[in-house]
Design an enzyme around this catalytic site. Structure first.
Site, mmCIF file in Angstrom:
data_model
loop_
_atom_site.group_PDB
_atom_site.id
_atom_site.type_symbol
_atom_site.label_atom_id
_atom_site.label_comp_id
_atom_site.label_asym_id
_atom_site.label_seq_id
_atom_site.Cartn_x
_atom_site.Cartn_y
_atom_site.Cartn_z
ATOM 1 N N HIS A 208 1.112 -4.035 5.277
ATOM 2 C CA HIS A 208 0.856 -4.728 4.010
ATOM 3 C C HIS A 208 2.123 -4.992 3.203
ATOM 4 O O HIS A 208 2.073 -5.644 2.173
ATOM 5 C CB HIS A 208 -0.122 -3.936 3.152
ATOM 6 C CG HIS A 208 0.483 -2.700 2.550
ATOM 7 N ND1 HIS A 208 0.679 -1.553 3.256
ATOM 8 C CD2 HIS A 208 0.970 -2.456 1.309
ATOM 9 C CE1 HIS A 208 1.246 -0.654 2.487
ATOM 10 N NE2 HIS A 208 1.445 -1.167 1.297
HETATM 11 C C1 UD1 Z 1 0.338 -2.277 -3.859
HETATM 12 C C2 UD1 Z 1 1.634 -1.542 -4.190
HETATM 13 C C3 UD1 Z 1 2.206 -0.930 -2.920
HETATM 14 C C4 UD1 Z 1 1.165 -0.095 -2.210
HETATM 15 C C5 UD1 Z 1 -0.066 -0.940 -1.950
HETATM 16 C C6 UD1 Z 1 -1.146 -0.196 -1.249
HETATM 17 C C7 UD1 Z 1 2.999 -2.477 -6.008
HETATM 18 C C8 UD1 Z 1 4.214 -3.246 -6.312
HETATM 19 N N1 UD1 Z 1 2.637 -2.440 -4.695
HETATM 20 O O1 UD1 Z 1 0.659 -3.367 -3.004
HETATM 21 O O2 UD1 Z 1 3.295 -0.102 -3.264
HETATM 22 O O3 UD1 Z 1 1.702 0.373 -0.990
HETATM 23 O O4 UD1 Z 1 -0.560 -1.399 -3.218
HETATM 24 O O5 UD1 Z 1 -2.237 -1.028 -0.970
HETATM 25 O O6 UD1 Z 1 2.387 -1.936 -6.902
HETATM 26 N N2 UD1 Z 1 -6.083 -7.531 -3.582
HETATM 27 C C9 UD1 Z 1 -7.424 -7.656 -3.369
HETATM 28 N N3 UD1 Z 1 -8.230 -6.627 -3.769
HETATM 29 C C10 UD1 Z 1 -7.750 -5.509 -4.357
HETATM 30 C C11 UD1 Z 1 -6.380 -5.407 -4.580
HETATM 31 C C12 UD1 Z 1 -5.557 -6.417 -4.175
HETATM 32 O O7 UD1 Z 1 -7.894 -8.631 -2.836
HETATM 33 O O8 UD1 Z 1 -8.561 -4.608 -4.695
HETATM 34 C C13 UD1 Z 1 -5.194 -8.623 -3.118
HETATM 35 C C14 UD1 Z 1 -4.851 -9.633 -4.189
HETATM 36 O O9 UD1 Z 1 -4.809 -10.885 -3.605
HETATM 37 C C15 UD1 Z 1 -3.450 -9.214 -4.618
HETATM 38 C C16 UD1 Z 1 -2.889 -8.653 -3.323
HETATM 39 O O10 UD1 Z 1 -3.987 -8.061 -2.647
HETATM 40 O O11 UD1 Z 1 -2.734 -10.274 -5.133
HETATM 41 C C17 UD1 Z 1 -1.804 -7.641 -3.529
HETATM 42 O O12 UD1 Z 1 -2.253 -6.581 -4.397
HETATM 43 P P1 UD1 Z 1 -1.172 -5.777 -5.294
HETATM 44 O O13 UD1 Z 1 -1.829 -4.628 -5.948
HETATM 45 O O14 UD1 Z 1 -0.421 -6.726 -6.136
HETATM 46 O O15 UD1 Z 1 -0.138 -5.275 -4.225
HETATM 47 P P2 UD1 Z 1 -0.357 -4.546 -2.828
HETATM 48 O O16 UD1 Z 1 0.186 -5.417 -1.769
HETATM 49 O O17 UD1 Z 1 -1.756 -4.048 -2.662
#
Ligand code: UD1
Length: 370
Positions: A208
């Protein structure tokens, strides 16, 4: 002894496992009133709610509902909404776990209001500032009043950054508490069976990190390696939402499925750990999995140029690899796979108790001998 109000911050998937054991210990402490604050950084049923159920956590006392967004927007929203809550409740301390945007946002909002900040999993450094998590770690540690480290490298990193020794307490790795707390449920889970995965006969993949999944050329190269792997072993790949949208955008999900790579939705804690326990090799870019696999003695290939958890390379089963090395090294690891469990100091299931004791001392014994 007066009762201290503590905000324990939950935000994103890797942090639910870190706060659960501490929540359960603090809940039974007479001197602490603990409230769970979910920032809402992760919000899907299988990225959040299912973990609260698996980890026996109650619904959060507060949900800030920040959701997804660019870094500045997400962090800004965490700060704005948490500040309002802090002004209303005036807790005695805020505990922030890990290194996600919410960790840093909540720490900054608290310190500016004079609320004590405690960082759970302090001191980890990849020394790679292109990683958003590294910025979050450095900033959070710089403003924290009490820094709980998982291993000796964490203490050394903090000392090199000039953090006073009295603020640093090595409590150990709290993820191991969670694993041991739920070991019987993990072993009893039927995830492997439901998915038709034979014990020690499959490779578990998780990816991820933006550095692996946001760049089309890199992601395509990794997927081609997974397809090659599927020709000689079973490949199970629970797909993170960030990765899922990238695979779909590039049409890679269909190719992977067509070529026998088993793409599945993200799983809850006990189901996922059941797959970890059953895997012969793990291919990942996750931080927590490097630790869990080392603890369990399962070979782990980490698709990153660096790690903030070097102890898993030096004393565990972890090896850092490039996309070009995937097929060859997975193949070799499958041939060599052994089940040696690694014993790393203070990765013993008692970290939450040490952390709670440290917090009690912080509140009640400052400047005295307790
Ligand atoms: C975040 C953390 C990362 C951690 C990871 C675990 C930061 C900078 N990154 O990354 O350190 O390892 O979480 O998963 O804080 N999304 C969904 N549903 C959700 C959450 C996210 O669909 O419940 C999608 C959205 O499109 C979002 C993308 O995932 O834009 C990324 O989510 P985000 O929390 O921004 O970062 P992660 O890649 O999950």
């Amino acid at each position: 002894m007066s009762c201290k109000l503590i905000h324990l911050v939950a935000a994103a998937r890797p942090n639910f496992m870190k706060i659960a054991p501490l929540y359960h210990v603090l809940k039974t402490s007479s001197w602490a009133k603990v409230k769970l604050v979910h920032t809402g950084q992760h919000y899907d049923l299988n990225m959040s709610d299912v973990f609260f159920r698996d980890l026996c956590l109650p619904a959060p006392d507060h949900n800030l509902g920040v959701g997804s967004g660019p870094h500045g927007e997400q962090t800004g929203l965490v700060m704005t909404r948490f500040e309002q809550l802090l002004l209303k409740e005036r807790p005695d301390a805020v505990i922030v776990p890990g290194d996600v945007n919410s960790t840093m946002g909540c720490a900054l909002a608290a310190v500016k209001l004079g609320v004590k900040v405690v960082h759970l999993e302090a001191g980890l450094r990849s020394f790679d500032r292109s990683m958003p998590e590294e910025i979050n770690r450095v900033v959070t540690d710089a403003v924290s009043d009490l820094l709980w480290t998982p291993s000796c490298d964490g203490d050394e990193n903090l000392r090199m950054e000039g953090i006073p020794r009295h603020k640093i307490v090595r409590v150990g790795n709290i993820m191991i508490d969670t694993l041991e707390m739920l070991r019987s449920k993990i072993e009893a889970d039927d995830a492997c069976q439901r998915l038709g995965l034979q014990d020690k006969k499959f490779v578990l993949v998780t990816l991820h990190r933006p550095s692996n999944v946001d760049d089309s050329a890199i992601l395509t190269r990794i997927c081609l390696s997974l397809i090659k792997m599927a020709q000689f072993t079973t490949v199970c790949f629970p797909v993170h939402p960030r990765t899922s949208s990238r695979l779909k955008a590039l049409g890679l999900d269909a190719s992977l499925l067509h070529q026998g790579v088993r793409l599945i939705d993200p799983l809850g804690y006990t189901a996922f750990m059941n797959l970890v326990f059953g895997a012969s090799v793990i291919l990942t870019d996750s931080g927590g999995l490097q630790e869990e696999s080392s603890y369990m003695g399962i070979p782990c290939l980490t698709l990153r140029p660096n790690t903030e958890r070097p102890i898993t390379v030096v004393q565990g089963t972890n090896r850092l690899i490039t996309p070009e090395q995937i097929v060859d090294l997975v193949h070799k690891s499958l041939c060599l796979a052994s089940g040696t469990r690694h014993s790393i100091p203070l990765w013993d299931g008692k970290t939450a108790h040490r952390a709670a004791n440290s917090l009690q001392e912080f509140f009640f014994c400052e400047g005295q001998t307790c």
